[in-house]
Design a protein around this motif. Sequence first.
Motif, PDB file in Angstrom:
ATOM      1  N   THR A  18       0.837  -1.205   0.000  1.00  0.00           N
ATOM      2  CA  THR A  18       0.000   0.000   0.000  1.00  0.00           C
ATOM      3  C   THR A  18       0.870   1.253   0.000  1.00  0.00           C
ATOM      4  N   GLU A  19       1.946   1.241   0.771  1.00  0.00           N
ATOM      5  CA  GLU A  19       2.861   2.388   0.797  1.00  0.00           C
ATOM      6  C   GLU A  19       3.518   2.601  -0.562  1.00  0.00           C
ATOM      7  N   VAL A  20       3.921   1.480  -1.217  1.00  0.00           N
ATOM      8  CA  VAL A  20       4.555   1.596  -2.528  1.00  0.00           C
ATOM      9  C   VAL A  20       3.543   2.128  -3.542  1.00  0.00           C
ATOM     10  N   GLU A  21       2.296   1.651  -3.470  1.00  0.00           N
ATOM     11  CA  GLU A  21       1.261   2.097  -4.398  1.00  0.00           C
ATOM     12  C   GLU A  21       0.972   3.585  -4.233  1.00  0.00           C
ATOM     13  N   GLN A  22       0.971   4.069  -3.028  1.00  0.00           N
ATOM     14  CA  GLN A  22       0.709   5.487  -2.795  1.00  0.00           C
ATOM     15  C   GLN A  22       1.843   6.362  -3.314  1.00  0.00           C
ATOM     16  N   GLY A  23       3.027   5.789  -3.428  1.00  0.00           N
ATOM     17  CA  GLY A  23       4.165   6.550  -3.923  1.00  0.00           C
ATOM     18  C   GLY A  23       4.250   6.598  -5.436  1.00  0.00           C
ATOM     19  N   LEU A  24       3.405   5.841  -6.153  1.00  0.00           N
ATOM     20  CA  LEU A  24       3.454   5.835  -7.616  1.00  0.00           C
ATOM     21  C   LEU A  24       2.699   7.030  -8.186  1.00  0.00           C
ATOM     22  N   ASP A  25       3.170   7.480  -9.340  1.00  0.00           N
ATOM     23  CA  ASP A  25       2.476   8.601  -9.990  1.00  0.00           C
ATOM     24  C   ASP A  25       1.235   8.104 -10.739  1.00  0.00           C
ATOM     25  N   ALA A  26       0.386   9.007 -11.160  1.00  0.00           N
ATOM     26  CA  ALA A  26      -0.890   8.679 -11.795  1.00  0.00           C
ATOM     27  C   ALA A  26      -0.700   7.958 -13.128  1.00  0.00           C
ATOM     28  N   HIS A  27       0.313   8.327 -13.888  1.00  0.00           N
ATOM     29  CA  HIS A  27       0.561   7.691 -15.186  1.00  0.00           C
ATOM     30  C   HIS A  27       0.918   6.212 -15.015  1.00  0.00           C
ATOM     31  N   THR A  28       1.747   5.897 -14.047  1.00  0.00           N
ATOM     32  CA  THR A  28       2.141   4.505 -13.790  1.00  0.00           C
ATOM     33  C   THR A  28       0.936   3.698 -13.307  1.00  0.00           C
ATOM     34  N   LEU A  29       0.136   4.299 -12.441  1.00  0.00           N
ATOM     35  CA  LEU A  29      -1.058   3.587 -11.964  1.00  0.00           C
ATOM     36  C   LEU A  29      -2.030   3.302 -13.101  1.00  0.00           C
ATOM     37  N   THR A  30      -2.186   4.226 -14.010  1.00  0.00           N
ATOM     38  CA  THR A  30      -3.058   4.029 -15.166  1.00  0.00           C
ATOM     39  C   THR A  30      -2.539   2.907 -16.045  1.00  0.00           C
TER      40      THR A  30
END
Length: 118
Positions: A18-30
């Motif tokens: 969860t911590e790693v996911e929160q640190g990702l930018d919006a483009h990577t999450l998309t």
Amino acid sequence: MNTESEQKFLDDIRHALTEVEQGLDAHTLTQLRRARQRALKAYPARPWWWRRDVWMPTTAVAGFMVLALASVMWFTAPAPGLPPAEAEVLELLSAQDSLDFYADLDFYYWLTTASNAG
């Protein structure tokens, strides 16, 4: 591992991810969401009868039925060979002698005992 340590391990991993996911930018999450959607679409959904939880009880019941049928057939099998009475009848029918010989069998028995006696 016991249940408590397994649960603590899973909670720690979940927290770290969860911590790693929160640190990702919006483009990577998309991009990750799109890749996940493509993977799910590429993998065909299996019908309900293909699932393991459907086949396990069915297989168990079929195996039990085969075992029951085999045991019934094994323990109710007839004894090998003919019973003595049927063997005598079969011997009489297959003999080369005529049936008149067997009709006069008492006479032949008397004849052999009478000739031995005198």
